[in-house]
Design an enzyme around this catalytic site. Structure first.
Site, PDB file in Angstrom:
ATOM      1  N   ASP A   1      -7.651   4.750  -3.733  1.00 11.50           N
ATOM      2  CA  ASP A   1      -6.762   3.695  -3.316  1.00 11.50           C
ATOM      3  C   ASP A   1      -6.600   2.654  -4.178  1.00 11.50           C
ATOM      4  OD1 ASP A   1      -5.472   2.282  -2.134  1.00 11.50           O
ATOM      5  OD2 ASP A   1      -7.126   1.443  -0.711  1.00 11.50           O
TER       6      ASP A   1
ATOM      7  N   HIS B   1      -2.823   0.498   6.809  1.00 10.79           N
ATOM      8  CA  HIS B   1      -2.955   1.341   5.018  1.00 10.79           C
ATOM      9  C   HIS B   1      -2.413   1.947   5.156  1.00 10.79           C
ATOM     10  CE1 HIS B   1      -4.612  -0.291   1.402  1.00 10.79           C
ATOM     11  NE2 HIS B   1      -5.378   0.475   1.243  1.00 10.79           N
TER      12      HIS B   1
ATOM     13  N   CYS C   1       0.800  -0.539  -0.617  1.00 12.67           N
ATOM     14  CA  CYS C   1       0.081   0.278  -0.033  1.00 12.67           C
ATOM     15  C   CYS C   1       1.004   1.112   0.177  1.00 12.67           C
ATOM     16  CB  CYS C   1      -0.827   0.142   1.185  1.00 12.67           C
ATOM     17  SG  CYS C   1      -0.824  -0.150   2.810  1.00 12.67           S
TER      18      CYS C   1
END
Lengths: 306, 696
Positions: free
Chosen positions: B491, B475, B428
């Site tokens: 994202d 995250h 991430c």
């Protein structure tokens, strides 16, 4: 009526042992409670005189064994001797076959002899060469012993001390008493001690003493005392159930002597030092601390609290 | 001193071992408490604690018989205090105080000579156990501290009654504790839950969880941790996994490699703390309420879904809202922290962008990552429209063979270039960092948000559903600004590895096998073994309920509880409740004490006699506790006039007769018990009258 005899006995004894009424009463209490008595004191304090007088006053058969380091059990218990005429062994009873035996200076004898005596005290019988012979009834031993720090003594072990119902000390008489002793016993007036009762009457007195009433409150008081000795850490040797029994029977005898048919805490308090002190500690090596342990025990317990 | 000690030990040979056990137990308690606080205790103080315990142990096992001399201890104490002052000056008050307490206990342990010392140590240790709760509040630690407290009580009991064996003592202690339990519980529920009277000073502890800067690669280490981050309880159905983005920190300052919280934002926050000024975001659309119990992080950041505002009075007081829609607490979170928030998921889009925000979110380092710069300028010429440009950048992530992995190569120089064009494997923070950088290059304001994503949903019947969010749920994602849509969450990880977002990290890492690879025994890793998973869920549930109902029981919960009992809170009802609770406690106590009282209740005879004794006590003559009744009577006879001693003698005689004489005899005599009592009363009145006449 019987009670008068008891008072007379005390009075008679006190004429010989001047100024020792307390001790005479305790000794009589011990005999009334059917227990053996240990008198501990320095030589010449009247230990022998006391036992002799008691025997005479109560009309008991009396013998005296002087304990020495070479005394053997047979010297005390008796022996079987072969009779040439009848071709059998005949038993010659020793001095222990008497109603009141004075074991003088008990701690001078070897442990072997001591234990022979103590067995006789507990069982009230003598076993010799496979035959058991009962001792006369009543049977009392009055042991006298010198304090432990005197030379040439074998201290009695705790288990044997426990056999003695009471241990008393005579102590020095006060000035007045000693003066009157000098006047009477060495002067012109001599007291002749007479028997005031016979054995049957004495046994009746013993039975009467047993009937003194002990209330639940009083038993609780005794139990509190005993329990305290076990739970507190101040006593090396707490009181045994035998000691509990001894406390009650002595207290009853004491109440009986005081002409009361029920027990009050003071009866227990009066006999506790004599009954408990020698059981709380194995032997008194320290004379100055005499009576301190039972005092500690007494002062810890409130007789009134329920 | 020593000879005295020796004498004592000789005279109490029977008592000594048990007392030594008591002291040994104290030593053990001290060792355990101080090691439970190991993070905030100085090493040399721990060393002293161990020394004290060793001395105690040596004495217990008879290896050694001497305590250190008073002089040595005094010297040691002075030196230790100096040392402590030196280290505490820099570390803060709480730290210093806890260390001082432990130090004092350790020295006391080496010097226990008298009863007083033992009591002091016991009390200090109880206080120390209380201090332990400042640092550790989990259910395990609570049980541990309860156990230590019991041990403390046991040692006290052993010390007090050395002749009773330890099994019996244990029984006594456990009986007492069980009896204390309902009363304690009631008091916990009913006593006013006051806020702390003083602020807990900042404990110095390692910061855990997310940090205020992120270099691609950082979150990988976090994702190896199965520790709990926080739990959230929803009053209704929680949002689906794809929408559970828990914001924590926004980072807007990029130096080509590392993202940081922008210094400007930090300054604003400090200003806000000083002036207690809240930032008020525009709130639009639907909302939902939930409560969060955060684990201690030693950081002020709080976790919430977009965009959240504090929802109850206590939270509004403590929680601040910052300009980048973050929630932060006024103090760092040093212990479990519960707060209530309300989230407006649609509100993010309707916020405005100030010129300042825009400048911050477009700033770029001049050097480095040249390949990316070239690629973006090409792309930008191809797609002048912002939307098309963003779409093209995102398409790049979709079309290229990007891999989501927890074990990427290390990228030290030009990390964005290496990630986008060479490795194309990362997780991430790599994706978010690269995307935010690329968008800023293209002139679109973008920033990185770190937090947590997903969480494990637990739904128990009859209970509000709650989510457990673990550290491995950490995250990072991107927020971009577009003029027509406002702030938008983008994202990139979701494009590369939709499993990560939909089903969590465990699912996403199934092929690679790198989920919690560093902690092979973590229960969370062994979910494929059903019974182990059940145990894990059960423990999590236990911990959740503990945090929610015990630690989180504050004044508001208390009021709710009262409300649910009373219906409406009126003064009358509250006072009824108070009286009821007091009565309940009294009832519980009397249940315990009543048999005792009944047993000790005095009979009339005893009572009357004691009243006579009391009268004498008032007059100044007290019976010695061991004196028997007739002995005391004699004493009174000697000391008082006949007018006084006469009635007392009567009372004593009656008392002796009633208590000690044979009962049937007493019945047969002229007087029965009742008459005796009447006579006692009569004499008692006489006695009192006479005594009051006589001046003492």
């Amino acid at each position: 009526m019987l009670h008068n005899k008891l008072d007379m006995a005390i009075e008679q004894s006190c004429q010989v042992l001047i100024g020792k009424q307390q001790q005479v009463k305790l000794a009589l209490t011990c005999l009334l409670a059917n227990g053996h008595l240990l008198i501990e004191d320095l030589p010449g304090m009247g230990k022998t005189t006391l036992s002799h007088t008691l025997a005479k006053v109560l009309g008991l058969e009396y013998s005296r064994i002087q304990f020495t380091s070479d005394l053997l059990p047979a010297d005390m218990l008796g022996i079987n001797i072969f009779d040439n005429n009848e071709q059998t062994f005949r038993f010659h009873p020793g001095p222990i076959f008497n109603q009141l035996v004075l074991a003088d200076e008990i701690n001078r004898a070897s442990p072997k002899t001591q234990s022979a005596l103590l067995e006789a005290m507990e069982e009230r019988q003598v076993s010799l060469d496979g035959k058991t012979r009962p001792l006369p009834s009543p049977f009392f031993v009055i042991g006298t012993q010198n304090p432990m720090h005197q030379s040439g003594t074998y201290p009695l072990p705790e288990s044997q001390l426990d056999r003695f119902l009471m241990r008393i000390q005579l102590g020095y008489p006060d000035k007045e008493a000693e003066k009157s002793m000098l006047k009477t016993q060495l002067g012109s007036v001599q007291h002749e001690v007479k028997a005031v009762m016979d054995i049957a009457q004495f046994i009746e007195l013993q039975n009467e003493a047993c009937k003194v009433h002990a209330s639940d409150e009083l038993l609780n008081y005794i139990l509190r005392l005993v329990t305290f000795s076990r739970e507190s850490n101040q006593f090396a040797n707490p009181l045994s159930p035998r000691a509990t029994k001894a406390l009650l029977s002595s207290a009853k005898a004491s109440a009986f002597i005081n002409n009361r048919d029920f027990l009050i805490p003071e009866d227990v308090q009066a006999i506790l030092p004599a009954v408990a002190e020698h059981r709380l500690r194995s032997a008194s090596s320290d004379f100055s601390a005499q009576g301190s342990l039972s005092k500690l025990l007494l002062e810890a317990i409130d007789p009134i609290a329920a | 001193m020593f000879t005295r000690l020796k004498q004592r030990s000789n005279s109490q040979t029977t008592a000594q071992p048990s007392r030594n056990i008591a002291l040994l137990l104290l030593a053990a308690v001290l060792v355990f408490v101080s090691f439970s606080l190991i993070a905030s205790v100085l090493t040399w103080i721990l060393l002293l604690v161990v020394c004290g315990a060793i001395i105690r142990g040596a004495i217990y096992f008879n290896y050694y018989k001497h305590l250190p001399s008073i002089r040595t201890l005094n010297l040691l104490a002075i030196l230790s205090i100096l040392g402590l002052i030196y280290s505490a000056l820099s570390a803060g008050l709480l730290f210093g105080m806890v260390n001082l307490l432990i130090l004092a206990c350790a020295l006391k342990l080496m010097k226990m000579r008298s009863e007083k010392d033992v009591y002091q140590l016991v009390i200090s240790l109880l206080f120390l156990i209380g201090c332990g709760f400042i640092f550790n509040q989990s259910i395990g630690f609570s049980l541990f501290y309860v156990l230590l407290s019991l041990t403390l009580l046991l040692s006290l009991a052993c010390y007090h009654a050395p002749s009773i064996n330890i099994q019996k003592q244990l029984k006594t202690i456990s009986t007492l504790s069980v009896q204390a339990l309902p009363i304690g519980l009631l008091m916990f529920l009913v006593l006013p839950q006051l806020p702390p009277l003083w602020h807990t000073p900042k404990a110095k502890g390692a910061q855990t969880g997310l940090s205020e800067q992120i270099t691609p690669g950082d979150i990988a280490s976090l994702s190896q941790s199965s520790e709990l981050a926080f739990r959230a309880t929803f009053s209704e159905t929680p949002p689906i996994a794809r929408q559970r983005y828990w914001r924590a920190i926004v980072m807007e300052d990029f130096d080509g490699k590392t993202w940081r919280v922008h210094p400007y934002r930090q300054k604003v926050r400090e200003f806000q703390l000083k002036t207690k000024q809240q930032f008020k975001p525009k709130l639009t659309g639907s909302f939902f309420n939930y409560e969060v119990i955060a684990e201690p992080t030693n950081q002020p950041w709080l976790f919430a879904l977009d965009i959240a505002v504090p929802a109850n009075a206590q939270s509004i007081r403590n929680i601040m809202q910052s300009g980048d829609f973050l929630l932060f607490n006024q103090q760092p979170i040093v212990s479990k922290y519960q707060y209530a928030v309300r989230s407006y998921p649609e509100a993010l889009a309707s916020q405005s962008l100030t010129a300042n925000d825009k400048r911050i979110n477009l700033t770029l380092p001049q050097k480095g990552n040249s390949r990316t710069q070239e690629w973006i300028s090409d792309l930008r010429t191809k797609f002048p429209n912002n939307d098309d440009f963003v779409k093209a950048v995102l398409d790049y992530f979709v079309n290229q063979p990007f891999v989501y992995t927890l074990r990427p190569d290390v990228m030290l120089v030009d990390p964005v270039d290496r990630f986008l064009f060479d490795n194309q494997a990362g997780f991430c923070s790599h994706y978010a960092s690269a995307l935010a950088y690329a968008l800023r290059l293209g002139g679109i304001p973008a920033r990185i948000v770190t937090g947590y994503q997903g969480g494990e949903l637990v739904e128990n019947a009859g209970q509000s559903p709650y989510l457990s969010i673990y550290q491995y749920d950490a995250h990072a994602w991107v927020e971009t600004w577009r003029n027509n849509t406002g702030w938008q969450r983008v994202d990139p990880t979701a494009l590369v590895s939709p499993d990560r977002i939909e089903f969590g990290l465990r699912q996403a890492m199934q092929d690679e096998g790198s989920f919690l690879a560093d902690s092979p025994f973590a229960l969370a890793r062994l979910t494929n073994i059903p019974w182990l998973n059940n145990i894990r869920l059960f423990l999590a549930d236990l911990d959740y309920n503990w945090s929610r109902w015990v630690l989180g029981f504050n004044s508001e919960k208390q009021r709710d509880l009262f409300k649910s009992i009373l219906g409406k809170l009126t003064p009358e009802r509250l006072s009824i409740l108070g009286v009821g609770v007091t009565l309940t406690i009294a009832l519980l106590l009397s249940l315990f004490f009543l048999p005792h009282w009944l047993q000790n209740r005095l009979g009339t005879t005893q009572h009357l006699y004691l009243r006579a004794l009391g009268a004498f006590e008032k007059a100044g003559t007290q019976r010695e506790t061991w004196q028997g009744p007739s002995a005391f009577n004699q004493q009174i006879d000697e000391h008082y006039s006949e007018k006084i001693s006469q009635p007392f003698t009567q009372i004593t005689q009656l008392y002796l007769r009633l208590i000690y004489q044979n009962k049937p005899d007493a019945g047969a005599s002229v007087l029965n018990t009742k008459q005796c009592h009447r006579m006692m009363r009569h004499h008692l009145a006489l006695l009192k009258a006479e005594l009051s006449k006589k001046p003492t």
